[in-house]
Design a protein around this motif. Structure first.
Motif, PDB file in Angstrom:
ATOM      1  N   VAL A  43       0.765  -1.246  -0.060  1.00  0.00           N
ATOM      2  CA  VAL A  43       0.116   0.047  -0.056  1.00  0.00           C
ATOM      3  C   VAL A  43       1.000   1.246  -0.055  1.00  0.00           C
ATOM      4  CG1 VAL A  43      -1.732   1.276   1.143  1.00  0.00           C
ATOM      5  CG2 VAL A  43      -1.991  -1.336   1.251  1.00  0.00           C
ATOM      6  N   LEU A  44       0.833   1.970  -0.972  1.00  0.00           N
ATOM      7  CA  LEU A  44       1.264   3.460  -0.963  1.00  0.00           C
ATOM      8  C   LEU A  44       1.071   4.418   0.390  1.00  0.00           C
ATOM      9  CD1 LEU A  44       1.091   4.258  -4.926  1.00  0.00           C
ATOM     10  CD2 LEU A  44       3.323   3.730  -3.681  1.00  0.00           C
ATOM     11  N   ARG A  45       1.861   4.804   0.809  1.00  0.00           N
ATOM     12  CA  ARG A  45       1.583   5.609   2.105  1.00  0.00           C
ATOM     13  C   ARG A  45       0.797   6.788   1.644  1.00  0.00           C
ATOM     14  NH1 ARG A  45       3.562   5.330   6.868  1.00  0.00           N
ATOM     15  NH2 ARG A  45       5.145   3.936   6.171  1.00  0.00           N
ATOM     16  N   SER A  46       1.139   7.425   0.535  1.00  0.00           N
ATOM     17  CA  SER A  46       0.105   8.457  -0.017  1.00  0.00           C
ATOM     18  C   SER A  46      -1.319   8.263  -0.274  1.00  0.00           C
ATOM     19  CB  SER A  46       0.887   9.217  -1.228  1.00  0.00           C
ATOM     20  OG  SER A  46       0.846   8.008  -2.486  1.00  0.00           O
ATOM     21  N   THR A  47      -1.542   6.867  -0.640  1.00  0.00           N
ATOM     22  CA  THR A  47      -3.121   6.421  -0.691  1.00  0.00           C
ATOM     23  C   THR A  47      -3.719   6.679   0.581  1.00  0.00           C
ATOM     24  OG1 THR A  47      -2.110   4.634  -2.210  1.00  0.00           O
ATOM     25  CG2 THR A  47      -4.500   4.495  -1.149  1.00  0.00           C
ATOM     26  N   LEU A  48      -3.216   6.581   1.709  1.00  0.00           N
ATOM     27  CA  LEU A  48      -4.030   6.796   2.874  1.00  0.00           C
ATOM     28  C   LEU A  48      -3.823   8.228   3.218  1.00  0.00           C
ATOM     29  CD1 LEU A  48      -3.056   3.520   4.835  1.00  0.00           C
ATOM     30  CD2 LEU A  48      -5.109   4.242   3.527  1.00  0.00           C
ATOM     31  N   GLU A  49      -2.891   8.824   3.227  1.00  0.00           N
ATOM     32  CA  GLU A  49      -2.546  10.302   3.676  1.00  0.00           C
ATOM     33  C   GLU A  49      -3.549  11.211   2.771  1.00  0.00           C
ATOM     34  OE1 GLU A  49       1.701  10.888   3.215  1.00  0.00           O
ATOM     35  OE2 GLU A  49       2.124   9.903   5.070  1.00  0.00           O
ATOM     36  N   GLY A  50      -3.743  10.887   1.630  1.00  0.00           N
ATOM     37  CA  GLY A  50      -4.645  11.748   0.841  1.00  0.00           C
ATOM     38  C   GLY A  50      -5.963  11.179   0.566  1.00  0.00           C
ATOM     39  N   ARG A  51      -6.382  10.347   1.217  1.00  0.00           N
ATOM     40  CA  ARG A  51      -7.576   9.359   1.137  1.00  0.00           C
ATOM     41  C   ARG A  51      -8.827  10.320   1.529  1.00  0.00           C
ATOM     42  NH1 ARG A  51      -9.419   4.755   0.041  1.00  0.00           N
ATOM     43  NH2 ARG A  51     -11.206   3.804   1.214  1.00  0.00           N
ATOM     44  N   LYS A  52      -9.848  10.408   0.570  1.00  0.00           N
ATOM     45  CA  LYS A  52     -10.976  10.897   0.911  1.00  0.00           C
ATOM     46  C   LYS A  52     -12.105  10.028   1.263  1.00  0.00           C
ATOM     47  CE  LYS A  52      -9.963  14.715  -1.901  1.00  0.00           C
ATOM     48  NZ  LYS A  52     -10.211  15.550  -3.122  1.00  0.00           N
ATOM     49  N   GLU A  53     -13.196  10.321   1.822  1.00  0.00           N
ATOM     50  CA  GLU A  53     -14.421   9.422   2.171  1.00  0.00           C
ATOM     51  C   GLU A  53     -14.481   8.363   0.741  1.00  0.00           C
ATOM     52  OE1 GLU A  53     -18.743   9.512   3.515  1.00  0.00           O
ATOM     53  OE2 GLU A  53     -17.371  11.106   4.261  1.00  0.00           O
ATOM     54  N   ALA A  54     -14.916   7.153   1.049  1.00  0.00           N
ATOM     55  CA  ALA A  54     -15.207   6.232  -0.091  1.00  0.00           C
ATOM     56  C   ALA A  54     -16.376   6.820  -0.551  1.00  0.00           C
ATOM     57  CB  ALA A  54     -15.263   4.800   0.590  1.00  0.00           C
ATOM     58  N   PRO A  55     -16.724   6.582  -2.040  1.00  0.00           N
ATOM     59  CA  PRO A  55     -18.064   6.721  -2.407  1.00  0.00           C
ATOM     60  C   PRO A  55     -19.044   5.764  -2.068  1.00  0.00           C
ATOM     61  CG  PRO A  55     -16.182   6.024  -4.319  1.00  0.00           C
ATOM     62  CD  PRO A  55     -15.728   6.037  -3.027  1.00  0.00           C
ATOM     63  N   GLN A  56     -20.276   6.262  -2.247  1.00  0.00           N
ATOM     64  CA  GLN A  56     -21.379   5.318  -1.483  1.00  0.00           C
ATOM     65  C   GLN A  56     -21.982   4.647  -2.501  1.00  0.00           C
ATOM     66  OE1 GLN A  56     -21.881   5.684   1.815  1.00  0.00           O
ATOM     67  NE2 GLN A  56     -19.938   7.080   1.950  1.00  0.00           N
ATOM     68  N   ASP A  57     -21.609   4.872  -3.806  1.00  0.00           N
ATOM     69  CA  ASP A  57     -22.330   4.049  -4.658  1.00  0.00           C
ATOM     70  C   ASP A  57     -22.041   2.574  -4.617  1.00  0.00           C
ATOM     71  OD1 ASP A  57     -23.205   2.625  -7.081  1.00  0.00           O
ATOM     72  OD2 ASP A  57     -21.859   3.779  -8.401  1.00  0.00           O
ATOM     73  N   ASN A  58     -22.820   1.430  -4.186  1.00  0.00           N
ATOM     74  CA  ASN A  58     -22.363   0.145  -3.890  1.00  0.00           C
ATOM     75  C   ASN A  58     -21.881  -0.548  -5.236  1.00  0.00           C
ATOM     76  OD1 ASN A  58     -23.212   0.330  -1.535  1.00  0.00           O
ATOM     77  ND2 ASN A  58     -25.459  -0.054  -1.881  1.00  0.00           N
ATOM     78  N   LYS A  59     -22.159   0.043  -6.464  1.00  0.00           N
ATOM     79  CA  LYS A  59     -21.511  -0.843  -7.872  1.00  0.00           C
ATOM     80  C   LYS A  59     -20.073  -0.336  -8.119  1.00  0.00           C
ATOM     81  CE  LYS A  59     -25.979  -0.494  -9.939  1.00  0.00           C
ATOM     82  NZ  LYS A  59     -26.587   0.119 -11.078  1.00  0.00           N
TER      83      LYS A  59
END
Length: 68
Positions: A43-59
């Motif tokens: 896992v790239l560290r930047s993936t979590l540091e810049g992570r925003k809330e996950a989309p709510q679309d179940n698809k």
């Protein structure tokens, strides 16, 4: 600071010790990762540091990148 999370940090993030369970958790959480030649998730560290809330679309499905 390193580019990738350490294996200990991935275990802490996922609450899983085995690489297959860590991968399952990362996929279900939508966290982008690579799979190394040894089968461990990277896992790239930047993936979590810049992570925003996950989309709510179940698809929506995460884009899983695999190492060559």
């Amino acid at each position: 600071m390193t580019t990738f999370l350490s294996q200990e940090e991935i275990a802490d993030l996922t609450d899983r010790k085995t690489k297959s369970k860590q991968i399952d958790y990362l996929r279900s959480s939508g966290i982008a990762f690579f799979v190394s030649a040894t089968g461990h998730p990277k896992v790239l560290r930047s993936t979590l540091e810049g992570r925003k809330e996950a989309p709510q679309d179940n698809k929506w499905k995460p884009n899983v990148l695999r190492a060559a």
